[in-house]
Design an enzyme around this catalytic site. Structure first.
Site, mmCIF file in Angstrom:
data_model
loop_
_atom_site.group_PDB
_atom_site.id
_atom_site.type_symbol
_atom_site.label_atom_id
_atom_site.label_comp_id
_atom_site.label_asym_id
_atom_site.label_seq_id
_atom_site.Cartn_x
_atom_site.Cartn_y
_atom_site.Cartn_z
ATOM 1 N N ASN A 43 -27.195 -40.169 -38.847
ATOM 2 C CA ASN A 43 -27.677 -38.902 -39.410
ATOM 3 C C ASN A 43 -29.137 -38.687 -39.024
ATOM 4 O O ASN A 43 -29.581 -37.573 -38.797
ATOM 5 C CB ASN A 43 -27.531 -38.905 -40.930
ATOM 6 C CG ASN A 43 -28.188 -37.693 -41.550
ATOM 7 O OD1 ASN A 43 -27.724 -36.575 -41.393
ATOM 8 N ND2 ASN A 43 -29.335 -37.903 -42.211
ATOM 9 N N ASP A 78 -34.061 -36.307 -39.133
ATOM 10 C CA ASP A 78 -32.640 -36.036 -38.883
ATOM 11 C C ASP A 78 -32.399 -35.771 -37.405
ATOM 12 O O ASP A 78 -33.205 -35.102 -36.749
ATOM 13 C CB ASP A 78 -32.188 -34.807 -39.683
ATOM 14 C CG ASP A 78 -31.756 -35.180 -41.084
ATOM 15 O OD1 ASP A 78 -32.525 -35.904 -41.767
ATOM 16 O OD2 ASP A 78 -30.663 -34.755 -41.503
ATOM 17 N N ASP A 126 -23.066 -44.260 -42.209
ATOM 18 C CA ASP A 126 -24.071 -43.990 -43.235
ATOM 19 C C ASP A 126 -24.268 -42.475 -43.395
ATOM 20 O O ASP A 126 -24.232 -41.733 -42.415
ATOM 21 C CB ASP A 126 -25.385 -44.649 -42.795
ATOM 22 C CG ASP A 126 -26.482 -44.506 -43.828
ATOM 23 O OD1 ASP A 126 -26.294 -45.009 -44.948
ATOM 24 O OD2 ASP A 126 -27.521 -43.881 -43.522
ATOM 25 N N HIS A 154 -24.243 -35.746 -44.456
ATOM 26 C CA HIS A 154 -25.504 -35.035 -44.207
ATOM 27 C C HIS A 154 -25.720 -34.668 -42.742
ATOM 28 O O HIS A 154 -26.809 -34.240 -42.361
ATOM 29 C CB HIS A 154 -26.685 -35.884 -44.711
ATOM 30 C CG HIS A 154 -26.624 -36.124 -46.177
ATOM 31 N ND1 HIS A 154 -26.760 -35.117 -47.102
ATOM 32 C CD2 HIS A 154 -26.402 -37.253 -46.892
ATOM 33 C CE1 HIS A 154 -26.644 -35.616 -48.326
ATOM 34 N NE2 HIS A 154 -26.418 -36.900 -48.227
ATOM 35 N N GLU A 193 -19.565 -43.238 -45.870
ATOM 36 C CA GLU A 193 -20.280 -43.064 -47.139
ATOM 37 C C GLU A 193 -20.426 -41.573 -47.402
ATOM 38 O O GLU A 193 -21.237 -40.901 -46.768
ATOM 39 C CB GLU A 193 -21.674 -43.707 -47.058
ATOM 40 C CG GLU A 193 -22.468 -43.517 -48.339
ATOM 41 C CD GLU A 193 -23.987 -43.666 -48.155
ATOM 42 O OE1 GLU A 193 -24.640 -44.090 -49.104
ATOM 43 O OE2 GLU A 193 -24.500 -43.344 -47.056
#
Ligand code: CA
Length: 540
Positions: A149, A220, A251, A255, A288
């Site tokens: 991410n 990001d 992970d 997002h 996740e």
């Protein structure tokens, strides 16, 4: 897990799926071993080894830095971990999930500076290849954290992109100009904990700001960029093809794009899965998505295994409040819902992970409650994950360093593998019995975990069977049936400090044979005796 030795401490003897004659022979063998090896009292079934296969099996999460040190520098490393594969195999673990092993400036390493390297504290790519090789010899799969991410603000891509608007890596990140009115609104907010906290960060000497969800040191990555996507695929292929790993733990999977673009995040993971399958058809991905099941579900198309945060908190709540409430009913509803999205989904269940207070501390260091929590985890559906040290009762509360403390292999003076990168607050010789001593104690938490894992992996009904919640009219009893083919089990957990004697209703009268029990639990004439904080599993 390979064939487990038939020792008294193995604790569980399972006779499922054997012919009647073999059952008699195995029972005789088991009795012989019982006489020779002074087993624990709950051992009544013969060990036959695992019948369910990973990924429908047991996984073990490792923070490498805290696990085992091979060279005396105080930090855990890959060679140390390799030396403990026999320990993991003995426990019954079928896969390990390694928290990030890539180079990174932070102790936790969730901000990567090189997607192809191994952190020098942890060792070399040669050490890692050997680890994978040795793990595979023991039928232990290897899953590594893939943190894509964001990367580190020290990653060469970002160092170049932040200095130079014409950098070839500029497009790898998300930029906006300081005069963007939306950004101005964000920048004026100062509350870092607020949902609308400032996620735009200034670059010194520049009119541009970069986006970072998890703080300025974790910019990001820009998944709108085809070049960046190609980079990520390349890195993924490297670990699968060159390093021989079995899959990734993804992970911060939700997002990838901002929340209002959630559908694009879902689609990205389908794209990623398909690309990885080109290198390894059976690649395992576990994600996740730390959210409620309605937000988790759409990710199942691209990420076949997702952590069940809902169940983890429900188990902790049930154990703490000594009320089963509708634990099994809620889980059944989630599983039925997920099945409609992806019939082959894997429910990655757990009690706590590296981002949460440890389970032992979550139940106020109450060993009885910790045992009941483990029994729930291993008897409910799903593919259970353990967090390293859980099996020896390690404790820990936030801040994060203290839920990631050094593993205790032996008493300090004998413990060559113990790491010392952080001074422990919760896990010391005076608070925790180390693994070496627990292995020798048939009543230890370690051997309890081992017996539950053997029970789980030896039973098709517990591994992959249907879940049918049962209401016995007592809030403190968590009861359900697990059924697969001709294996039909009734599972009863007493979550309370009160002993219970229950008459089973007529429709449950056929459950007479004890498969597993703790404490003095028993069944006679359809009446079950359930000691405080105990488990009883009956077979029809
Ligand atoms: Ca070391």
């Amino acid at each position: 897990m390979t064939t487990a030795p038939l020792t008294g401490r193995a604790a569980i003897y399972i006779l499922f799926n054997y012919s009647p004659m073999k059952k008699i022979l195995l029972a005789q063998l088991a009795v012989t071993c019982l006489l020779i090896l002074s087993p624990v009292s709950n051992s009544i079934y013969a060990q036959q080894g695992p019948v369910s296969k990973w990924p429908k099996g047991i996984s073990y999460e490792i923070f490498v830095q805290s696990f085992c040190d091979s060279d005396g520098d105080g930090k855990g490393d890959i060679k140390g971990m390799t030396s403990k594969l026999d320990y993991l195999q003995d426990l019954g673990v079928e896969a390990v999930w390694l928290m990030p092993i890539n180079p990174s400036p932070s102790y936790h390493k969730y901000d990567v500076t090189d997607y192809y390297g191994i952190h020098p504290d942890y060792g070399t790519t040669g050490d890692f290849k050997q680890f994978v090789n040795e793990a595979h010899k023991r039928n232990i799969k290897v899953v590594i954290d893939l943190v894509i991410n964001h990367c580190s603000s020290k990653h060469p891509w970002f160092l170049d992109a932040s200095k130079n608007e014409n950098s070839p890596y500029r497009d790898y990140f998300v930029w906006t100009h300081k005069d963007d009115p939306q950004v101005k609104a964000f920048v004026t907010q100062t509350n870092e904990d607020s949902r609308n906290r400032n996620r735009w960060n200034k670059v010194e000497g520049s009119d541009y700001l970069y986006y970072s969800y998890f703080g300025p040191h974790m910019p990001d990555l820009n998944f709108d960029s085809p070049k960046l996507r190609a980079e990520i695929f390349k890195a993924g292929r490297f670990w699968l093809a060159e390093m021989g790993i079995d899959g990734f733990r993804l992970d911060a999977a939700r997002h990838i794009f901002p929340e209002e673009r959630a559908r694009e995040s879902h689609a990205w993971w389908v794209y990623f899965l398909n690309e990885m399958r080109k290198v390894k058809q059976d690649v395992y991905l576990v994600g996740e998505v730390w959210a409620s099941s309605d937000i988790v579900a759409p990710y199942l198309k691209g990420i076949p295994a997702l952590f069940n945060f809902d169940l983890a908190s429900s188990i902790r709540k049930a154990v703490n409040e000594e009320r089963a409430d509708s634990l099994a009913i809620k889980l059944k509803a989630i599983e039925d819902f997920y099945t409609t999205i992806n019939p082959d989904f894997i429910d990655a269940t757990f009690l706590t992970n590296h981002d949460q207070n440890r389970i032992m501390s979550s139940v106020d260091d109450n060993m009885d409650k910790a045992r009941v929590a483990a029994a729930l985890l291993f008897t409910l559906p799903g593919s259970p994950y353990l967090y390293y040290g859980e099996e020896i009762g390690m404790r820990g509360k936030k801040p994060d360093e203290y839920i990631r403390e050094p593993f205790l292999w032996d008493n300090a003076k004998n413990d060559k593998g113990r790491t010392s990168w952080v001074t422990p607050r919760y896990n010391t010789d005076s608070s925790i019995v180390p693994a070496a001593r627990q292995i020798k104690d048939k009543n230890s938490l370690f051997n309890y975990y081992k017996s539950l894992i053997a029970l789980r992996t030896g039973s098709r009904a517990l591994g992959t069977g249907e879940l049918i919640p049962v209401d016995l009219g007592h809030k403190e009893i968590c009861s359900f049936r697990r059924i697969r083919e001709d294996e039909n089990l009734l599972v009863l957990h007493n979550l309370s400090k009160t002993e219970r004697s229950l008459q089973l209703p007529e429709e449950l009268a056929g459950y007479k044979t004890i498969v597993f029990k703790t404490k003095t639990n028993d069944v006679k004439n359809n009446t079950v005796q359930l000691a405080p904080y105990s488990t009883l599993i009956l077979k029809k």
